[in-house]
Design a protein around this motif. Structure first.
Motif, PDB file in Angstrom:
ATOM      1  N   VAL A 113       0.834  -1.205   0.000  1.00  0.00           N
ATOM      2  CA  VAL A 113       0.000   0.000   0.000  1.00  0.00           C
ATOM      3  C   VAL A 113       0.868   1.255   0.000  1.00  0.00           C
ATOM      4  O   VAL A 113       0.631   2.195  -0.775  1.00  0.00           O
ATOM      5  CB  VAL A 113      -0.954  -0.012   1.212  1.00  0.00           C
ATOM      6  CG1 VAL A 113      -1.643   1.345   1.357  1.00  0.00           C
ATOM      7  CG2 VAL A 113      -1.981  -1.123   1.061  1.00  0.00           C
ATOM      8  N   ILE A 114       1.891   1.276   0.873  1.00  0.00           N
ATOM      9  CA  ILE A 114       2.747   2.468   0.950  1.00  0.00           C
ATOM     10  C   ILE A 114       3.522   2.672  -0.350  1.00  0.00           C
ATOM     11  O   ILE A 114       3.705   3.801  -0.820  1.00  0.00           O
ATOM     12  CB  ILE A 114       3.703   2.342   2.154  1.00  0.00           C
ATOM     13  CG1 ILE A 114       2.904   2.396   3.458  1.00  0.00           C
ATOM     14  CG2 ILE A 114       4.762   3.444   2.128  1.00  0.00           C
ATOM     15  CD1 ILE A 114       3.732   2.165   4.691  1.00  0.00           C
ATOM     16  N   THR A 115       3.968   1.582  -0.955  1.00  0.00           N
ATOM     17  CA  THR A 115       4.711   1.705  -2.211  1.00  0.00           C
ATOM     18  C   THR A 115       3.827   2.235  -3.333  1.00  0.00           C
ATOM     19  O   THR A 115       4.294   2.945  -4.226  1.00  0.00           O
ATOM     20  CB  THR A 115       5.302   0.347  -2.604  1.00  0.00           C
ATOM     21  OG1 THR A 115       6.080  -0.162  -1.516  1.00  0.00           O
ATOM     22  CG2 THR A 115       6.201   0.471  -3.826  1.00  0.00           C
ATOM     23  N   ALA A 122       6.970   8.888   2.209  1.00  0.00           N
ATOM     24  CA  ALA A 122       8.046   9.009   3.204  1.00  0.00           C
ATOM     25  C   ALA A 122       7.467   9.094   4.615  1.00  0.00           C
ATOM     26  O   ALA A 122       8.007   8.500   5.563  1.00  0.00           O
ATOM     27  CB  ALA A 122       8.903  10.233   2.899  1.00  0.00           C
ATOM     28  N   PHE A 123       6.361   9.822   4.766  1.00  0.00           N
ATOM     29  CA  PHE A 123       5.744   9.954   6.086  1.00  0.00           C
ATOM     30  C   PHE A 123       5.287   8.601   6.621  1.00  0.00           C
ATOM     31  O   PHE A 123       5.538   8.260   7.782  1.00  0.00           O
ATOM     32  CB  PHE A 123       4.555  10.920   6.006  1.00  0.00           C
ATOM     33  CG  PHE A 123       3.700  10.901   7.234  1.00  0.00           C
ATOM     34  CD1 PHE A 123       4.102  11.564   8.390  1.00  0.00           C
ATOM     35  CD2 PHE A 123       2.493  10.204   7.241  1.00  0.00           C
ATOM     36  CE1 PHE A 123       3.314  11.539   9.528  1.00  0.00           C
ATOM     37  CE2 PHE A 123       1.700  10.175   8.384  1.00  0.00           C
ATOM     38  CZ  PHE A 123       2.118  10.848   9.519  1.00  0.00           C
ATOM     39  N   ALA A 127       6.317   6.497   9.855  1.00  0.00           N
ATOM     40  CA  ALA A 127       5.283   6.238  10.857  1.00  0.00           C
ATOM     41  C   ALA A 127       5.236   4.762  11.256  1.00  0.00           C
ATOM     42  O   ALA A 127       5.120   4.426  12.433  1.00  0.00           O
ATOM     43  CB  ALA A 127       3.915   6.687  10.320  1.00  0.00           C
ATOM     44  N   ILE A 128       5.330   3.861  10.273  1.00  0.00           N
ATOM     45  CA  ILE A 128       5.243   2.445  10.624  1.00  0.00           C
ATOM     46  C   ILE A 128       6.508   1.954  11.300  1.00  0.00           C
ATOM     47  O   ILE A 128       6.494   0.921  11.978  1.00  0.00           O
ATOM     48  CB  ILE A 128       4.935   1.572   9.394  1.00  0.00           C
ATOM     49  CG1 ILE A 128       6.095   1.632   8.387  1.00  0.00           C
ATOM     50  CG2 ILE A 128       3.638   1.990   8.737  1.00  0.00           C
ATOM     51  CD1 ILE A 128       5.943   0.615   7.288  1.00  0.00           C
ATOM     52  N   TYR A 129       7.615   2.680  11.139  1.00  0.00           N
ATOM     53  CA  TYR A 129       8.865   2.236  11.765  1.00  0.00           C
ATOM     54  C   TYR A 129       9.037   2.792  13.169  1.00  0.00           C
ATOM     55  O   TYR A 129       9.878   2.332  13.927  1.00  0.00           O
ATOM     56  CB  TYR A 129      10.056   2.646  10.902  1.00  0.00           C
ATOM     57  CG  TYR A 129      11.337   1.932  11.282  1.00  0.00           C
ATOM     58  CD1 TYR A 129      11.538   0.606  10.919  1.00  0.00           C
ATOM     59  CD2 TYR A 129      12.331   2.576  12.017  1.00  0.00           C
ATOM     60  CE1 TYR A 129      12.697  -0.066  11.285  1.00  0.00           C
ATOM     61  CE2 TYR A 129      13.497   1.907  12.375  1.00  0.00           C
ATOM     62  CZ  TYR A 129      13.668   0.602  12.005  1.00  0.00           C
ATOM     63  OH  TYR A 129      14.813  -0.066  12.369  1.00  0.00           O
ATOM     64  N   LEU A 130       8.233   3.788  13.534  1.00  0.00           N
ATOM     65  CA  LEU A 130       8.395   4.432  14.839  1.00  0.00           C
ATOM     66  C   LEU A 130       8.338   3.467  16.022  1.00  0.00           C
ATOM     67  O   LEU A 130       9.120   3.617  16.977  1.00  0.00           O
ATOM     68  CB  LEU A 130       7.335   5.525  15.005  1.00  0.00           C
ATOM     69  CG  LEU A 130       7.661   6.877  14.363  1.00  0.00           C
ATOM     70  CD1 LEU A 130       6.522   7.855  14.583  1.00  0.00           C
ATOM     71  CD2 LEU A 130       8.963   7.441  14.952  1.00  0.00           C
ATOM     72  N   MET A 196       9.415  -3.379   1.433  1.00  0.00           N
ATOM     73  CA  MET A 196       9.470  -2.210   0.559  1.00  0.00           C
ATOM     74  C   MET A 196      10.798  -2.145  -0.190  1.00  0.00           C
ATOM     75  O   MET A 196      10.849  -1.751  -1.361  1.00  0.00           O
ATOM     76  CB  MET A 196       9.257  -0.931   1.381  1.00  0.00           C
ATOM     77  CG  MET A 196       7.797  -0.715   1.755  1.00  0.00           C
ATOM     78  SD  MET A 196       7.490   0.881   2.545  1.00  0.00           S
ATOM     79  CE  MET A 196       8.047   0.538   4.200  1.00  0.00           C
ATOM     80  N   ALA A 197      11.880  -2.554   0.482  1.00  0.00           N
ATOM     81  CA  ALA A 197      13.175  -2.594  -0.204  1.00  0.00           C
ATOM     82  C   ALA A 197      13.144  -3.604  -1.352  1.00  0.00           C
ATOM     83  O   ALA A 197      13.706  -3.359  -2.428  1.00  0.00           O
ATOM     84  CB  ALA A 197      14.278  -2.946   0.791  1.00  0.00           C
ATOM     85  N   SER A 198      12.477  -4.738  -1.118  1.00  0.00           N
ATOM     86  CA  SER A 198      12.374  -5.742  -2.185  1.00  0.00           C
ATOM     87  C   SER A 198      11.512  -5.225  -3.338  1.00  0.00           C
ATOM     88  O   SER A 198      11.806  -5.495  -4.508  1.00  0.00           O
ATOM     89  CB  SER A 198      11.785  -7.041  -1.622  1.00  0.00           C
ATOM     90  OG  SER A 198      12.633  -7.580  -0.635  1.00  0.00           O
TER      91      SER A 198
END
Length: 311
Positions: A113-115, A122-123, A127-130, A196-198
């Motif tokens: 979804v983010i991709t 970026a936000f 946010a999900i990594y916080l 996301m990196a993949s």
């Protein structure tokens, strides 16, 4: 040139004396070994050394301050006859199963979804990594208050919609699932970043060609994104399974293994053996059994990945 001096291709040079070969080895690799030395010392002292010592403890009756006594397989017999062990095994596999059911798909969906977002990507990544940068103890205490049956945020949300509140950590049937919910929220961000990196490594031309052919977002995800993510998904499936089978912090801090051993896990039982009952031999035996289980799962994973790769 004398033909007798020409050596056939691939022939090793004339062997050197043992001392000369060692000096040559350290002359060539000395700088690299010097950089590796701190890491090797750290892992020897805090990783490999304790693991090997744990194997010794499994066959010893050890009391701090007294010399250890070899007891053979008695520690394994005592562990296998412990009445709490079946409950701990059931809870551990239940936690792993619920974590896969609830938490495995969440980072995949979040990453896709983010991709696909055109704005604010970026936000949402931040946010999900916080949750991963919050100290673990602070995070657990925060969720203890969120699970509180009277003033907790979750019950207030349920009551806002006219639903009855739940005893999240106090009900035996709900406590383990509550720990899985908290663990999923705390850890899915780091896993989503890997997904996301993949996804960013997938060739953009594939998506452009699919859009030219009229493929919608669902078709692009189904035919391009998910097949490309398959190796990462298999790897993270194994890593999640290994991590959840070693769950300790969540029940240790939030429930203490209760209520009525409803959240007692294998690692927590080993902790109780060692640091509550001072039965280090039983802790070593249980740790060795769990190590063998995880080793078998890892070997199965390696075998399956080879089979899938050959197909």
């Amino acid at each position: 040139m004398n033909p007798t001096m020409i050596k056939p291709a691939g022939e090793r040079p004339e062997s050197l004396p043992q001392g000369s070969r060692l000096r040559q080895f350290f002359r060539v690799n000395g700088i690299g070994l010097a950089f590796l030395l701190p890491a090797l010392c750290f892992y020897t002292l805090f990783q490999w050394g304790p693991i090997l010592y744990n194997f010794l403890l499994a066959f010893q009756n050890y009391t701090p301050g007294l010399p250890p006594v070899w007891v053979g397989l008695q520690n394994f017999q005592r562990v296998l006859s412990d009445s709490v062990l079946p409950q701990a095994i059931a809870n551990t596999f239940a936690f792993a199963g619920w974590a896969l059911l609830i938490g495995y798909a969440v980072p995949i969906v979040a990453a896709i979804v983010i991709t696909e977002l055109r704005r604010g990507r970026a936000f949402f990544r931040l946010a999900i990594y916080l949750p991963n940068i919050i100290p673990a103890i602070a995070l657990y205490i925060m969720w203890i208050y969120m699970f509180h049956p009277t003033v907790g945020l979750l019950n207030q949300i349920l009551q806002f919609f006219g639903l009855p509140g739940l005893e999240w950590l106090l009900a035996p049937k709900l406590a383990l699932v509550s720990l899985v919910i908290m663990s999923t929220w705390a850890n899915f961000g780091s896993t989503a970043v890997l997904y996301m990196a993949s996804i960013t490594a997938i060739q953009a031309e594939l998506y452009e060609a699919a859009e030219i052919d009229g493929a919608g977002i669902g078709a692009r995800i189904r035919h391009i994104t998910l097949p490309a993510l398959q190796p990462t998904m298999v790897l993270l499936l194994l890593l999640q399974l290994l991590a959840t089978l070693q769950v300790l912090q969540e029940p240790f801090v939030m429930t203490g293994g209760g209520p009525n051993n409803a959240t007692m896990t294998l690692m927590y039982l080993a902790y109780n053996y060692a640091f509550v009952n001072a039965e280090f031999g039983k802790a070593g035996a249980l740790g060795m059994l769990l190590f063998l289980l995880l080793m078998v799962l890892s070997l199965i994973y390696v075998k399956l990945t080879k089979v899938v790769g050959q197909k």
